[in-house]
Design an enzyme around this catalytic site. Sequence first.
Site: not given
Length: 367
Positions: A59-60, A209, A250, A260
Amino acid sequence: MDRQVAAVKPKVEPIRWVGDADGKLILIDQTQLPLELREIECRDVETVWEAIRSLRVRGAPAIGIAAAYGVTLGLQLPALEEPRDFEDRLRQVTQYLGESRPTAVNLFWALNRIKQTAAALRGSESCATIRVALLEEAQKIHHEDREICHAIGRFGSELLEDGTGVLTHCNAGGLATSEYGTALSTFFTAQDQGKQLHVFVDETRPLLQGSRLTAWELAQRGIDTTLICDSMAAQVMREGKVQAVVTGADRIASNGDAANKIGTYSIAVLAQAHGIPFYVAAPTSTFDLTLESGNEIPIEQRAAREITHGFGRQTAPTGISVYNPAFDVTPASHIRAIITERGLIEPVTRENVARVVRMSSENERSS
Ligand code: MRU
Protein backbone atom coordinates in the site's frame (compact mmCIF):
# COMPACT_ATOMS: atom_id res chain seq x y z
CA MET A 1 -29.04 2.80 35.02
CA ASP A 2 -28.21 1.56 31.55
CA ARG A 3 -24.63 2.09 30.63
CA GLN A 4 -23.81 2.75 26.99
CA VAL A 5 -20.90 0.61 25.91
CA ALA A 6 -19.07 2.14 22.98
CA ALA A 7 -18.28 -0.32 20.21
CA VAL A 8 -14.60 -1.12 20.38
CA LYS A 9 -13.02 -0.52 17.02
CA PRO A 10 -9.88 -2.60 16.64
CA LYS A 11 -6.91 -0.46 15.73
CA VAL A 12 -4.70 -1.91 13.05
CA GLU A 13 -1.11 -0.81 13.56
CA PRO A 14 0.74 -2.20 10.59
CA ILE A 15 3.99 -0.33 11.27
CA ARG A 16 5.67 0.34 14.64
CA TRP A 17 9.08 1.66 15.54
CA VAL A 18 10.38 0.45 18.89
CA GLY A 19 13.17 2.28 20.70
CA ASP A 20 15.54 5.08 19.74
CA ALA A 21 17.80 5.37 16.69
CA ASP A 22 19.24 1.96 17.61
CA GLY A 23 15.73 0.48 17.74
CA LYS A 24 13.82 -1.81 15.41
CA LEU A 25 10.87 -1.78 13.06
CA ILE A 26 7.88 -4.07 13.61
CA LEU A 27 5.55 -4.78 10.70
CA ILE A 28 2.38 -6.82 10.41
CA ASP A 29 3.22 -9.51 7.86
CA GLN A 30 0.32 -8.93 5.47
CA THR A 31 1.10 -12.08 3.49
CA GLN A 32 -0.18 -14.10 6.46
CA LEU A 33 -3.59 -12.42 6.70
CA PRO A 34 -6.43 -13.18 7.13
CA LEU A 35 -5.49 -16.40 8.87
CA GLU A 36 -2.74 -15.08 11.09
CA LEU A 37 -2.03 -11.66 12.55
CA ARG A 38 1.72 -12.14 12.73
CA GLU A 39 4.36 -9.47 13.17
CA ILE A 40 7.88 -9.47 11.79
CA GLU A 41 10.84 -7.72 13.31
CA CYS A 42 13.14 -5.74 11.02
CA ARG A 43 16.60 -5.10 12.41
CA ASP A 44 18.33 -4.29 9.14
CA VAL A 45 17.52 -2.52 5.90
CA GLU A 46 17.66 -5.76 3.90
CA THR A 47 14.71 -7.15 5.87
CA VAL A 48 12.71 -3.98 5.17
CA TRP A 49 13.56 -4.19 1.45
CA GLU A 50 12.41 -7.80 1.36
CA ALA A 51 9.22 -6.95 3.29
CA ILE A 52 8.34 -4.25 0.76
CA ARG A 53 9.28 -6.38 -2.24
CA SER A 54 7.23 -9.39 -1.07
CA LEU A 55 4.24 -7.28 0.00
CA ARG A 56 4.58 -8.10 3.70
CA VAL A 57 4.13 -4.35 3.98
CA ARG A 58 2.26 -2.85 1.07
CA GLY A 59 0.00 0.00 0.00
CA ALA A 60 1.51 3.28 -1.14
CA PRO A 61 1.63 5.26 2.15
CA ALA A 62 2.73 2.23 4.19
CA ILE A 63 5.61 1.52 1.80
CA GLY A 64 6.81 5.11 2.22
CA ILE A 65 6.62 4.98 6.01
CA ALA A 66 8.40 1.61 6.19
CA ALA A 67 11.16 2.80 3.86
CA ALA A 68 11.68 5.98 5.91
CA TYR A 69 12.26 3.84 9.02
CA GLY A 70 14.36 1.45 6.92
CA VAL A 71 16.89 4.23 6.39
CA THR A 72 17.47 4.45 10.15
CA LEU A 73 18.08 0.70 10.23
CA GLY A 74 20.53 1.02 7.34
CA LEU A 75 22.49 3.62 9.31
CA GLN A 76 22.89 1.43 12.40
CA LEU A 77 26.48 0.57 11.57
CA PRO A 78 29.19 1.20 14.21
CA ALA A 79 31.70 2.54 11.67
CA LEU A 80 29.62 5.50 10.49
CA GLU A 81 31.30 8.34 12.35
CA GLU A 82 33.01 10.07 9.46
CA PRO A 83 30.68 12.41 7.53
CA ARG A 84 31.83 11.03 4.20
CA ASP A 85 31.17 7.40 5.24
CA PHE A 86 27.80 8.46 6.60
CA GLU A 87 26.88 10.26 3.38
CA ASP A 88 27.96 7.31 1.23
CA ARG A 89 25.95 4.90 3.30
CA LEU A 90 22.88 7.17 3.27
CA ARG A 91 23.06 7.40 -0.51
CA GLN A 92 23.49 3.64 -0.80
CA VAL A 93 20.60 2.84 1.57
CA THR A 94 18.10 5.27 0.02
CA GLN A 95 18.93 4.07 -3.48
CA TYR A 96 18.58 0.45 -2.39
CA LEU A 97 15.19 1.02 -0.75
CA GLY A 98 14.06 2.96 -3.83
CA GLU A 99 14.65 -0.18 -5.89
CA SER A 100 12.20 -2.28 -3.85
CA ARG A 101 9.08 -1.33 -5.83
CA PRO A 102 8.65 1.15 -8.70
CA THR A 103 5.05 2.38 -8.89
CA ALA A 104 3.98 3.88 -5.56
CA VAL A 105 5.48 7.36 -5.55
CA ASN A 106 5.08 7.64 -1.77
CA LEU A 107 8.20 5.48 -1.49
CA PHE A 108 10.35 8.05 -3.32
CA TRP A 109 8.55 10.96 -1.69
CA ALA A 110 9.37 9.61 1.80
CA LEU A 111 12.98 8.83 0.87
CA ASN A 112 13.34 12.35 -0.53
CA ARG A 113 12.12 13.83 2.75
CA ILE A 114 14.71 11.79 4.60
CA LYS A 115 17.47 12.87 2.20
CA GLN A 116 16.44 16.52 2.49
CA THR A 117 16.48 16.33 6.28
CA ALA A 118 20.03 14.99 6.15
CA ALA A 119 21.07 17.62 3.62
CA ALA A 120 19.78 20.43 5.84
CA LEU A 121 21.97 19.26 8.75
CA ARG A 122 25.05 18.27 6.76
CA GLY A 123 28.18 20.12 7.87
CA SER A 124 26.63 21.57 11.02
CA GLU A 125 25.69 18.45 12.99
CA SER A 126 27.42 15.22 13.92
CA CYS A 127 26.53 11.95 12.21
CA ALA A 128 24.93 10.75 15.46
CA THR A 129 22.68 13.83 15.60
CA ILE A 130 21.70 13.47 11.95
CA ARG A 131 20.82 9.82 12.54
CA VAL A 132 18.44 10.84 15.35
CA ALA A 133 16.95 13.56 13.14
CA LEU A 134 16.30 11.03 10.37
CA LEU A 135 14.42 8.77 12.76
CA GLU A 136 12.40 11.79 13.92
CA GLU A 137 11.59 12.63 10.30
CA ALA A 138 10.38 9.06 9.72
CA GLN A 139 8.20 9.33 12.83
CA LYS A 140 6.86 12.65 11.55
CA ILE A 141 5.94 11.08 8.19
CA HIS A 142 4.22 8.27 10.09
CA HIS A 143 2.34 10.62 12.41
CA GLU A 144 1.30 12.96 9.59
CA ASP A 145 -0.15 10.01 7.68
CA ARG A 146 -2.57 9.35 10.55
CA GLU A 147 -3.89 12.92 10.37
CA ILE A 148 -4.02 12.83 6.59
CA CYS A 149 -6.04 9.60 6.49
CA HIS A 150 -8.59 10.99 8.95
CA ALA A 151 -8.91 14.18 6.87
CA ILE A 152 -9.47 12.11 3.71
CA GLY A 153 -12.13 10.20 5.62
CA ARG A 154 -13.90 13.40 6.63
CA PHE A 155 -14.03 14.75 3.05
CA GLY A 156 -14.85 11.39 1.49
CA SER A 157 -17.60 10.41 3.90
CA GLU A 158 -19.62 13.44 2.78
CA LEU A 159 -19.98 11.77 -0.62
CA LEU A 160 -21.54 8.66 0.90
CA GLU A 161 -25.12 8.77 2.05
CA ASP A 162 -26.64 6.42 4.59
CA GLY A 163 -27.59 3.17 2.88
CA THR A 164 -25.13 3.53 -0.02
CA GLY A 165 -23.75 0.44 -1.72
CA VAL A 166 -20.06 1.02 -2.46
CA LEU A 167 -17.46 -1.01 -4.28
CA THR A 168 -13.73 -0.99 -3.55
CA HIS A 169 -10.76 -2.73 -5.12
CA CYS A 170 -7.50 -3.96 -3.58
CA ASN A 171 -6.73 -2.69 -0.08
CA ALA A 172 -6.56 1.02 0.68
CA GLY A 173 -7.23 0.54 4.38
CA GLY A 174 -5.42 0.71 7.67
CA LEU A 175 -2.96 -1.95 6.55
CA ALA A 176 -1.93 0.14 3.55
CA THR A 177 -1.30 3.25 5.65
CA SER A 178 -0.52 4.21 9.24
CA GLU A 179 -3.84 2.85 10.58
CA TYR A 180 -7.04 4.28 9.05
CA GLY A 181 -6.61 4.03 5.31
CA THR A 182 -7.57 6.25 2.40
CA ALA A 183 -10.50 4.68 0.52
CA LEU A 184 -11.50 2.68 3.59
CA SER A 185 -11.14 5.76 5.77
CA THR A 186 -14.15 7.20 3.95
CA PHE A 187 -16.15 4.09 4.96
CA PHE A 188 -14.85 4.04 8.54
CA THR A 189 -15.66 7.73 8.94
CA ALA A 190 -19.14 7.27 7.48
CA GLN A 191 -19.64 4.45 9.98
CA ASP A 192 -18.45 6.71 12.81
CA GLN A 193 -21.10 9.20 11.66
CA GLY A 194 -23.76 6.53 12.08
CA LYS A 195 -24.23 5.78 8.38
CA GLN A 196 -24.78 2.20 7.27
CA LEU A 197 -22.91 1.31 4.11
CA HIS A 198 -22.88 -1.93 2.23
CA VAL A 199 -19.40 -2.51 0.87
CA PHE A 200 -18.69 -4.83 -2.07
CA VAL A 201 -15.06 -5.93 -2.09
CA ASP A 202 -13.35 -7.18 -5.24
CA GLU A 203 -11.12 -10.09 -4.33
CA THR A 204 -8.37 -8.44 -6.46
CA ARG A 205 -6.53 -10.96 -8.58
CA PRO A 206 -3.85 -12.21 -8.51
CA LEU A 207 -2.73 -11.61 -4.90
CA LEU A 208 -6.18 -11.15 -3.37
CA GLN A 209 -5.55 -8.01 -1.34
CA GLY A 210 -9.31 -7.43 -1.45
CA SER A 211 -10.38 -10.75 0.04
CA ARG A 212 -7.38 -11.29 2.31
CA LEU A 213 -6.99 -7.74 3.65
CA THR A 214 -9.93 -5.44 2.87
CA ALA A 215 -12.63 -7.98 3.70
CA TRP A 216 -10.72 -8.73 6.92
CA GLU A 217 -10.45 -5.05 7.90
CA LEU A 218 -14.11 -4.32 7.15
CA ALA A 219 -15.25 -7.40 9.06
CA GLN A 220 -13.08 -6.38 12.02
CA ARG A 221 -14.96 -3.10 12.13
CA GLY A 222 -18.37 -4.64 11.71
CA ILE A 223 -19.07 -3.07 8.33
CA ASP A 224 -21.62 -4.88 6.17
CA THR A 225 -19.36 -6.48 3.56
CA THR A 226 -19.83 -8.74 0.54
CA LEU A 227 -16.87 -10.30 -1.23
CA ILE A 228 -17.07 -10.72 -5.01
CA CYS A 229 -14.70 -11.96 -7.70
CA ASP A 230 -13.32 -9.12 -9.82
CA SER A 231 -15.27 -10.39 -12.82
CA MET A 232 -18.59 -9.96 -10.99
CA ALA A 233 -18.42 -6.18 -10.64
CA ALA A 234 -20.34 -5.50 -13.88
CA GLN A 235 -23.22 -7.72 -12.82
CA VAL A 236 -23.36 -6.21 -9.34
CA MET A 237 -23.52 -2.74 -10.88
CA ARG A 238 -26.16 -3.81 -13.39
CA GLU A 239 -28.28 -5.11 -10.54
CA GLY A 240 -28.18 -1.60 -9.02
CA LYS A 241 -26.36 -2.67 -5.88
CA VAL A 242 -23.57 -0.10 -6.12
CA GLN A 243 -24.00 3.69 -6.01
CA ALA A 244 -20.33 4.67 -5.69
CA VAL A 245 -16.84 3.23 -6.18
CA VAL A 246 -13.92 4.35 -4.00
CA THR A 247 -10.35 3.12 -4.49
CA GLY A 248 -6.88 4.25 -3.48
CA ALA A 249 -3.98 5.17 -5.76
CA ASP A 250 -0.25 4.54 -6.00
CA ARG A 251 0.74 7.45 -8.21
CA ILE A 252 -1.31 10.26 -9.74
CA ALA A 253 0.08 12.26 -12.66
CA SER A 254 -0.31 16.03 -12.99
CA ASN A 255 -3.33 15.62 -15.29
CA GLY A 256 -5.12 13.42 -12.71
CA ASP A 257 -4.53 10.02 -14.36
CA ALA A 258 -4.22 7.59 -11.43
CA ALA A 259 -2.30 4.32 -11.17
CA ASN A 260 -3.72 1.76 -8.76
CA LYS A 261 -3.87 -2.02 -8.39
CA ILE A 262 -4.44 -3.91 -11.63
CA GLY A 263 -8.16 -4.15 -12.29
CA THR A 264 -8.96 -0.64 -11.08
CA TYR A 265 -9.18 0.73 -14.62
CA SER A 266 -11.76 -1.90 -15.60
CA ILE A 267 -13.86 -0.96 -12.57
CA ALA A 268 -13.69 2.71 -13.60
CA VAL A 269 -14.83 1.86 -17.12
CA LEU A 270 -17.68 -0.21 -15.73
CA ALA A 271 -18.65 2.57 -13.34
CA GLN A 272 -18.76 5.06 -16.18
CA ALA A 273 -20.88 2.68 -18.30
CA HIS A 274 -23.37 2.40 -15.44
CA GLY A 275 -23.36 6.10 -14.49
CA ILE A 276 -21.82 5.37 -11.10
CA PRO A 277 -19.37 7.92 -9.64
CA PHE A 278 -15.81 6.60 -9.37
CA TYR A 279 -13.73 8.27 -6.64
CA VAL A 280 -10.02 7.98 -5.89
CA ALA A 281 -8.92 8.65 -2.29
CA ALA A 282 -5.26 9.55 -1.92
CA PRO A 283 -2.97 11.86 0.05
CA THR A 284 -1.15 14.65 -1.80
CA SER A 285 2.06 12.62 -1.34
CA THR A 286 0.67 10.23 -3.99
CA PHE A 287 0.76 12.91 -6.70
CA ASP A 288 3.73 13.09 -9.03
CA LEU A 289 3.59 16.50 -10.67
CA THR A 290 6.74 15.72 -12.68
CA LEU A 291 4.62 13.46 -14.90
CA GLU A 292 2.48 14.96 -17.66
CA SER A 293 0.13 12.00 -17.79
CA GLY A 294 -0.43 8.45 -16.58
CA ASN A 295 1.44 7.14 -19.66
CA GLU A 296 4.66 8.02 -17.84
CA ILE A 297 3.87 6.13 -14.63
CA PRO A 298 6.21 3.13 -14.23
CA ILE A 299 4.15 -0.03 -13.96
CA GLU A 300 5.61 -2.79 -11.82
CA GLN A 301 5.85 -6.17 -13.53
CA ARG A 302 5.70 -9.09 -11.13
CA ALA A 303 6.63 -12.75 -11.26
CA ALA A 304 4.68 -15.18 -13.43
CA ARG A 305 4.34 -17.54 -10.47
CA GLU A 306 1.92 -15.13 -8.78
CA ILE A 307 -0.51 -16.09 -11.56
CA THR A 308 0.48 -19.67 -12.32
CA HIS A 309 0.98 -20.82 -8.73
CA GLY A 310 -1.26 -18.57 -6.65
CA PHE A 311 -1.39 -19.70 -3.03
CA GLY A 312 0.32 -23.04 -3.26
CA ARG A 313 -1.20 -24.80 -6.23
CA GLN A 314 -0.28 -24.76 -9.91
CA THR A 315 -3.25 -23.45 -11.88
CA ALA A 316 -1.73 -23.05 -15.36
CA PRO A 317 0.19 -25.27 -17.76
CA THR A 318 3.90 -25.51 -17.05
CA GLY A 319 5.90 -23.01 -19.11
CA ILE A 320 2.91 -20.92 -20.25
CA SER A 321 3.75 -17.32 -21.13
CA VAL A 322 2.41 -14.86 -18.53
CA TYR A 323 1.97 -11.08 -18.43
CA ASN A 324 1.62 -9.75 -14.89
CA PRO A 325 1.46 -5.94 -14.59
CA ALA A 326 0.72 -5.13 -10.95
CA PHE A 327 -0.96 -1.77 -11.66
CA ASP A 328 -3.03 -0.02 -14.30
CA VAL A 329 -3.83 3.60 -14.99
CA THR A 330 -7.33 5.05 -14.80
CA PRO A 331 -7.67 8.13 -17.02
CA ALA A 332 -8.71 11.33 -15.24
CA SER A 333 -11.80 11.43 -17.47
CA HIS A 334 -13.16 8.38 -15.60
CA ILE A 335 -12.63 9.84 -12.12
CA ARG A 336 -15.49 11.90 -10.65
CA ALA A 337 -13.28 13.34 -7.91
CA ILE A 338 -10.01 12.73 -6.10
CA ILE A 339 -10.44 12.89 -2.33
CA THR A 340 -7.32 14.33 -0.68
CA GLU A 341 -6.55 15.55 2.84
CA ARG A 342 -6.91 19.07 1.41
CA GLY A 343 -10.37 18.51 0.01
CA LEU A 344 -11.84 17.28 -3.26
CA ILE A 345 -10.28 17.68 -6.67
CA GLU A 346 -13.41 17.97 -8.79
CA PRO A 347 -13.56 18.02 -11.71
CA VAL A 348 -10.25 16.24 -12.18
CA THR A 349 -8.35 18.67 -14.37
CA ARG A 350 -4.67 19.61 -14.55
CA GLU A 351 -5.50 23.03 -13.10
CA ASN A 352 -7.45 21.65 -10.15
CA VAL A 353 -4.74 19.06 -9.42
CA ALA A 354 -2.07 21.78 -9.37
CA ARG A 355 -4.20 24.06 -7.19
CA VAL A 356 -4.89 21.45 -4.49
CA VAL A 357 -1.52 19.71 -4.50
CA ARG A 358 0.49 22.94 -4.45
CA MET A 359 -1.54 24.05 -1.42
CA SER A 360 0.46 21.58 0.60
CA SER A 361 3.42 23.21 2.26
CA GLU A 362 6.12 20.57 1.95
CA ASN A 363 5.18 19.06 -1.32
CA GLU A 364 8.43 17.56 -2.48
CA ARG A 365 8.02 15.44 -5.54
CA SER A 366 10.21 12.56 -6.53
CA SER A 367 11.86 11.71 -9.76
O1 MRU B 1 0.54 -4.10 -4.69
P1 MRU B 1 -0.07 -3.38 -3.52
O2 MRU B 1 -0.88 -4.28 -2.65
O3 MRU B 1 0.95 -2.57 -2.75
O4 MRU B 1 -1.07 -2.35 -4.19
C1 MRU B 1 -1.72 -1.43 -3.34
C2 MRU B 1 -2.75 -0.63 -4.01
O5 MRU B 1 -2.92 -0.67 -5.20
C3 MRU B 1 -3.53 0.33 -3.13
O6 MRU B 1 -4.81 0.50 -3.64
C4 MRU B 1 -2.81 1.68 -3.10
O7 MRU B 1 -1.48 1.53 -2.72
C5 MRU B 1 -3.48 2.64 -2.20
S1 MRU B 1 -3.10 2.34 -0.52
C6 MRU B 1 -3.83 3.48 0.45
